[in-house]
Design a protein around this motif. Structure first.
Motif, PDB file in Angstrom:
ATOM      1  N   CYS A   1       0.708  -1.264  -0.110  1.00 63.22           N
ATOM      2  CA  CYS A   1       0.075  -0.167   0.016  1.00 63.22           C
ATOM      3  C   CYS A   1       0.906   1.334  -0.002  1.00 63.22           C
ATOM      4  N   VAL A   2       0.114   2.318  -0.214  1.00 59.27           N
ATOM      5  CA  VAL A   2       0.935   3.545   0.030  1.00 59.27           C
ATOM      6  C   VAL A   2       0.540   4.257   1.103  1.00 59.27           C
ATOM      7  N   LEU A   3       1.305   4.445   2.416  1.00 62.49           N
ATOM      8  CA  LEU A   3       0.782   5.046   3.473  1.00 62.49           C
ATOM      9  C   LEU A   3       0.108   6.281   3.458  1.00 62.49           C
ATOM     10  N   GLY A   4       0.882   7.220   2.613  1.00 58.70           N
ATOM     11  CA  GLY A   4       0.488   8.657   2.395  1.00 58.70           C
ATOM     12  C   GLY A   4      -0.753   8.909   1.660  1.00 58.70           C
ATOM     13  N   MET A   5      -1.460   7.908   0.979  1.00 52.85           N
ATOM     14  CA  MET A   5      -2.479   8.004   0.112  1.00 52.85           C
ATOM     15  C   MET A   5      -3.677   7.748   1.003  1.00 52.85           C
ATOM     16  N   SER A   6      -4.986   8.022   0.414  1.00 50.76           N
ATOM     17  CA  SER A   6      -6.128   7.681   0.915  1.00 50.76           C
ATOM     18  C   SER A   6      -6.422   6.416   1.160  1.00 50.76           C
ATOM     19  N   LEU A   7      -7.426   6.085   1.801  1.00 58.35           N
ATOM     20  CA  LEU A   7      -8.016   4.544   1.803  1.00 58.35           C
ATOM     21  C   LEU A   7      -8.431   4.296   0.551  1.00 58.35           C
ATOM     22  N   ALA A   8      -9.240   5.316  -0.070  1.00 60.58           N
ATOM     23  CA  ALA A   8      -9.911   4.769  -1.326  1.00 60.58           C
ATOM     24  C   ALA A   8      -9.048   4.821  -2.380  1.00 60.58           C
ATOM     25  N   GLU A   9      -7.921   5.628  -2.282  1.00 64.29           N
ATOM     26  CA  GLU A   9      -6.803   5.522  -3.320  1.00 64.29           C
ATOM     27  C   GLU A   9      -6.126   4.025  -3.252  1.00 64.29           C
ATOM     28  N   ASN A  10      -5.929   3.790  -2.149  1.00 62.03           N
ATOM     29  CA  ASN A  10      -5.128   2.577  -1.729  1.00 62.03           C
ATOM     30  C   ASN A  10      -6.153   1.415  -2.213  1.00 62.03           C
ATOM     31  N   ILE A  11      -7.439   1.387  -1.961  1.00 59.64           N
ATOM     32  CA  ILE A  11      -8.184   0.149  -2.316  1.00 59.64           C
ATOM     33  C   ILE A  11      -8.709  -0.074  -3.612  1.00 59.64           C
ATOM     34  N   TYR A  12      -8.253   1.081  -4.340  1.00 62.74           N
ATOM     35  CA  TYR A  12      -8.303   0.742  -5.846  1.00 62.74           C
ATOM     36  C   TYR A  12      -6.812   1.110  -6.515  1.00 62.74           C
ATOM     37  N   LEU A  13      -5.984   0.946  -6.043  1.00 65.86           N
ATOM     38  CA  LEU A  13      -4.668   1.372  -6.403  1.00 65.86           C
ATOM     39  C   LEU A  13      -4.233   0.528  -7.659  1.00 65.86           C
ATOM     40  N   ASN A  14      -4.864  -0.596  -7.755  1.00 64.56           N
ATOM     41  CA  ASN A  14      -4.457  -1.362  -9.001  1.00 64.56           C
ATOM     42  C   ASN A  14      -5.362  -0.938 -10.346  1.00 64.56           C
ATOM     43  N   ARG A  15      -6.431  -0.292  -9.873  1.00 61.55           N
ATOM     44  CA  ARG A  15      -7.369  -0.249 -10.966  1.00 61.55           C
ATOM     45  C   ARG A  15      -7.865   1.384 -11.048  1.00 61.55           C
ATOM     46  N   LEU A  16      -6.988   1.958 -10.763  1.00 62.90           N
ATOM     47  CA  LEU A  16      -7.231   3.585 -10.567  1.00 62.90           C
ATOM     48  C   LEU A  16      -7.615   4.031 -12.013  1.00 62.90           C
ATOM     49  N   ASP A  17      -7.084   3.459 -12.943  1.00 60.55           N
ATOM     50  CA  ASP A  17      -7.300   3.841 -14.532  1.00 60.55           C
ATOM     51  C   ASP A  17      -8.776   3.636 -14.900  1.00 60.55           C
ATOM     52  N   GLU A  18      -9.548   2.665 -14.185  1.00 59.60           N
ATOM     53  CA  GLU A  18     -10.946   2.546 -14.341  1.00 59.60           C
ATOM     54  C   GLU A  18     -11.586   3.817 -13.864  1.00 59.60           C
ATOM     55  N   PHE A  19     -11.055   4.498 -13.204  1.00 55.73           N
ATOM     56  CA  PHE A  19     -11.902   5.780 -12.566  1.00 55.73           C
ATOM     57  C   PHE A  19     -11.311   7.118 -13.317  1.00 55.73           C
ATOM     58  N   THR A  20     -10.634   6.997 -14.218  1.00 55.96           N
ATOM     59  CA  THR A  20      -9.921   8.081 -14.959  1.00 55.96           C
ATOM     60  C   THR A  20     -10.522   8.328 -16.182  1.00 55.96           C
ATOM     61  N   ARG A  21     -11.091   9.681 -16.237  1.00 50.31           N
ATOM     62  CA  ARG A  21     -11.579  10.065 -17.778  1.00 50.31           C
ATOM     63  C   ARG A  21     -10.388  11.240 -18.160  1.00 50.31           C
TER      64      ARG A  21
END
Lengths: 305, 524
Positions: free
Chosen positions: B369-389
């Motif tokens: 995980c990345v401690l300095g990032m938020s829970l939401a960002e960590n919980i979707y860390l490997n799929r952040l591109d799905e939330f990207t437009r």
């Protein structure tokens, strides 16, 4: 190559390796305890300047040497304070100190000497050890060296014994490899690391004095020309061992000596290339030949309980 | 009997703490803890992770200064200025994590910090030999620490303390990394040290150890003393209740085995939906490190869909390398591994994730995980591109989906925007697990030490999710140094020793001794 030329080459290799060796062993002890002193360069320059001024002002090179040693104490305390107490980045703080010292010595040199830059500076005496010095051809060329080199070799032998056989040696090794163990055994990691930085400063001050009042009896602006960095490279090349560091310093010394020897032999190589040679060797040594896993585990990392 | 106040001392206490409080910022780690330690007793401190056990030890050892309360040692006020002061007064401590210098010998590690001037290695080796016979702690004084097993390293830590002849001997969770046999030997050492008239403090969360060795027990929960007992073996159920604030009977079998309750039972899971289908196929994986030492030696294993295979072994026997290779973080020297038909050897972590392998890494802070990032960002860390437009992150959608996952996996935090570092270890691990288990095409899960540092409730939750995934037909490779947990949750266990598979056997609690012997390198 004739024997005479080879003896001269060997002698000047040792002479040119001497400041690297003195500074390198100090730096090795410091790195073994986990502190990287990029400021070795600045410490050497500080001492080179202060001992030259001291020798010039008092007329006594020994007093000059003492002034050189004392002048480095505040610099090494500053480095120790930055890297241990303030836990600053050791590379950045070291380079900062180097730039500060370069500026300060240049300014002070121009203020003090001004136009009289050809001032006569008394230097440290050379000695010719008995027996070794009497060997024909090799004796005078190789073994007749400034006494500071012999004193330095003595200090290096003592350092090796201290590292190997005393509790202080254990503490230094452990402070770099596993500082928590030092802390939990009731010793102070900070005290050990302050100590090694001051020792590195002391050795760098001998190296600096060797450059100005030992070797050429004069001071020029920025005269260390990266010798401190070469000393750091020799520690890496020597895998943080006394023997290895010594051999690396001799190699760099020999590479520097080639600058003077090759033209004498009539070999036609551009001088600029030869000046680059030791630094090129250092780059190769640091970059390719040595695996990082030899380094003390916590090198460069400030200790936090 | 069990009481909520410390029992009145029969003999004069050696060290007594009264109402000791320790705060770290706004967090109260210890709240008015009182405790008497008497010569000749083994006093166990029982509590879950985060209950304040280590803090308590560190206060006694002078690492932390208490913010309130008082301590007295041998009848006089005791305010250690640091570990050195505590040592000088006769208090020694074996810490949870070893602090030995790997490239120094046993003798040199013992000599570190003792005496000045020239070392007398011979004299020290003689003292070591005496301790070895007195307490049953055999050690080769000239061996390098790097060459020793974990059990031997711990012996060095213990000898380092005993050679100072301490009056009070504190051991902070010393059995967490040991083999069953080594644990028994260590408890023997504790008894012998106590029998010589010293006080021993043993911190643990394993009840079996308490039953075996404790004279008295103090239970901590949330930094408070919640129970004490003078007859731990008799009061064991009450002590557990006090520790977990619930009933033993309510405990899930796997969680109960975490506590070493002695009655490890196999908790089965749903059989896979279809018959036996190979999912993960590992063929002869070998890893050599930079020095040329073989860390993982010809590891071959097949994990079927809907099967949980446990990898047992003392830490440092190749598990980390195996997990790193499977995660794509390390390239094996030789060997291949396949997921179904696809060869994943040497692929990048991204490709491996895309192929449907979920990875719960051993060190969640460094890799998971990345401690300095938020829970939401960590919980979707490997799929952040799905939330990207168009290159921008749609935070509203991210937070909404993260909230759903948080609810499903019971991740407790202030909200999806909370900094990951503000979460407890258990909630961090649940979030990592949520991320890996909800991969859209998950067909295999590789989990390394997924319950490390978690309390009983979180352990139960983690294994609940793993079992549930398995019931959906996911192949699970579970690497753990907690043998009891593996016995409870896995179908099969393979034992790693020095990088080799020592043996494979069904996860039958009755075969624990056999597996323990394999972990120690004895072929069956």
């Amino acid at each position: 190559m004739t024997w005479e030329l080879f003896a001269v080459f060997l002698g000047s290799s040792i002479r040119l390796a001497a400041p690297l060796l003195l500074a390198g062993i100090g730096e090795m002890v410091s790195e073994r305890a986990g502190v990287l002193n990029m400021s070795i360069e600045g410490m050497m320059l500080m001492s080179a300047f202060a001992s030259a001024v001291g020798a010039w002002a008092t007329g006594d090179p020994l007093v000059g040497l003492l002034i050189g040693i004392v002048s480095v104490v505040p610099v090494s305390l500053l480095q120790a304070f930055l890297s241990n107490t303030l836990r600053a980045n050791q590379i950045v703080s070291g380079i900062g100190i180097n730039i500060l010292v370069l500026g300060a010595t240049t300014l002070a040199y121009r203020e003090i000497f001004g136009a009289r830059s050809r001032a006569e500076i008394p230097g440290l005496a050379k000695i010719k050890p008995p027996l070794l010095g009497d060997i024909p051809i090799i004796g005078p060329a190789v073994f007749e060296q400034v006494w500071l080199l012999y004193a330095g070799i003595g200090i290096i032998i003592i350092t090796a014994l201290v590292l190997r056989f005393t509790s202080l040696g254990l503490a230094i090794h452990a402070a770099g490899a596993e500082p928590k163990a030092v802390d939990k055994s009731g010793l102070s990691v900070t005290a050990v690391r302050y100590g090694v930085v001051v020792f590195a400063g002391f050795m760098a001050s001998l190296a600096g004095a060797f450059l100005s009042i030992g070797d050429i009896h004069t001071f020029t602006e920025g005269m260390t020309r990266g010798a401190g960095y070469l000393a750091i490279a020799s520690v890496i090349f020597g895998k943080w061992r006394i023997g290895g560091t010594t051999l690396a310093c001799l190699l760099f010394g020999a590479a520097t000596a080639l600058q003077f020897q090759l033209p004498a032999l009539g070999v036609n190589v551009p001088n600029a290339l030869l000046i680059m040679l030791p630094y090129l060797l250092a780059l190769l040594a640091v970059g390719g030949l040595v695996g990082r896993q030899m380094a003390p585990a916590t090198l460069g990392e400030p200790y936090r309980r | 009997m069990i009481s909520t106040s410390p029992a009145a001392g029969a003999s004069a206490p050696l060290l007594s703490l009264s109402a000791v409080t320790k705060r770290f910022g706004s967090f109260t780690a210890l709240s008015e803890v009182s405790l008497d330690l008497r010569p000749g007793e083994v006093h166990c401190i029982l509590g879950e992770n985060g209950a304040g056990k280590s803090t308590l030890c560190n206060v006694m050892f002078g690492v932390h200064k208490p913010d309130g309360g008082a301590m007295s040692y041998r009848g006089a006020a005791y305010q250690p200025s640091g570990p050195a002061d505590a040592l000088a007064q006769g208090i020694a401590m074996v810490h949870q994590h070893f602090s030995l210098v790997g490239d120094m010998s046993v003798v040199d590690n013992v000599l570190l910090g003792r005496g000045r001037g020239v070392l007398n290695r011979k004299e020290c080796a003689r003292q070591l030999a005496k301790l070895a016979t007195d307490y049953g702690l055999p050690l080769d004084p000239n061996a390098k620490i790097d060459d020793l097993s974990v059990g031997e390293r711990q012996r060095v830590e213990i000898v380092k303390c005993l050679i100072r002849d301490p009056q009070l001997f504190v051991l902070d969770e010393p059995t967490a990394v040991l083999l069953p046999d080594e644990i028994a030997a260590l408890l023997q050492v504790c008894r012998r040290v106590a029998a010589s008239g010293r006080a021993v403090v043993l911190v643990t969360h394993k009840l079996a150890e308490i039953k075996e060795v404790a004279d008295r027990v103090t239970v901590l929960r949330g930094g408070r003393t919640v129970a004490t007992s003078d007859a731990p073996a008799r009061d064991i159920d009450a002590l557990v209740r006090a520790m977990i604030h619930g009933d033993v009977a309510e405990l899930d079998g796997t969680a109960a085995s975490t506590l070493g309750l002695g009655k490890v039972e196999h908790v089965g899971h749903q059989p896979p939906p279809r018959g036996k289908v190979e999912a993960l196929q590992i063929d002869g994986l070998t890893v050599k490190d930079r020095q040329g030492v073989t860390r993982l030696d010809n590891f071959t294993l097949t994990v079927d869909r809907g099967e949980i295979v446990g990898v047992a072994g003392v830490e440092g026997n190749g598990q980390s390398e195996l997990a790193a290779v499977l995660a794509g973080m390390m390239t094996p020297t030789s060997g291949r591994y396949y997921l179904g038909e696809a060869d994943l050897t040497g692929r990048s972590p991204k490709e491996i994730t895309a192929a449907g392998v979920g990875i719960v890494s051993e060190d969640r802070h460094a890799v998971g995980c990345v401690l300095g990032m938020s829970l939401a960002e960590n919980i979707y860390l490997n799929r952040l591109d799905e939330f990207t437009r168009f290159g921008f992150l749609n935070r509203t959608a991210l937070q909404r989906d993260a909230t759903t996952l948080m609810r499903r996996f019971d991740v407790r935090a202030r909200g999806p925007g909370a900094s990951f570092s503000s979460l407890s270890g258990g909630n961090q691990q649940k979030a990592v697990l949520a991320r890996e288990i909800t991969l859209p095409n998950l067909s295999c899960l590789v989990a390394s030490q997924p319950t490390r540092g978690l309390d009983v409730g979180a352990v139960a939750a983690v294994y609940g999710h793993i079992r549930e995934a398995c019931g959906r037909g996911i192949a699970v490779l579970l690497v753990s140094s907690e043998l009891d947990e593996l016995l409870s949750v896995a179908d099969r266990i393979v034992v790693l020793y020095r990088g080799r598979i020592m043996g494979t056997c069904p996860a039958d609690p009755a075969r624990k001794a056999e597996i323990g012997a394999m972990m120690a390198g004895q072929a069956q």
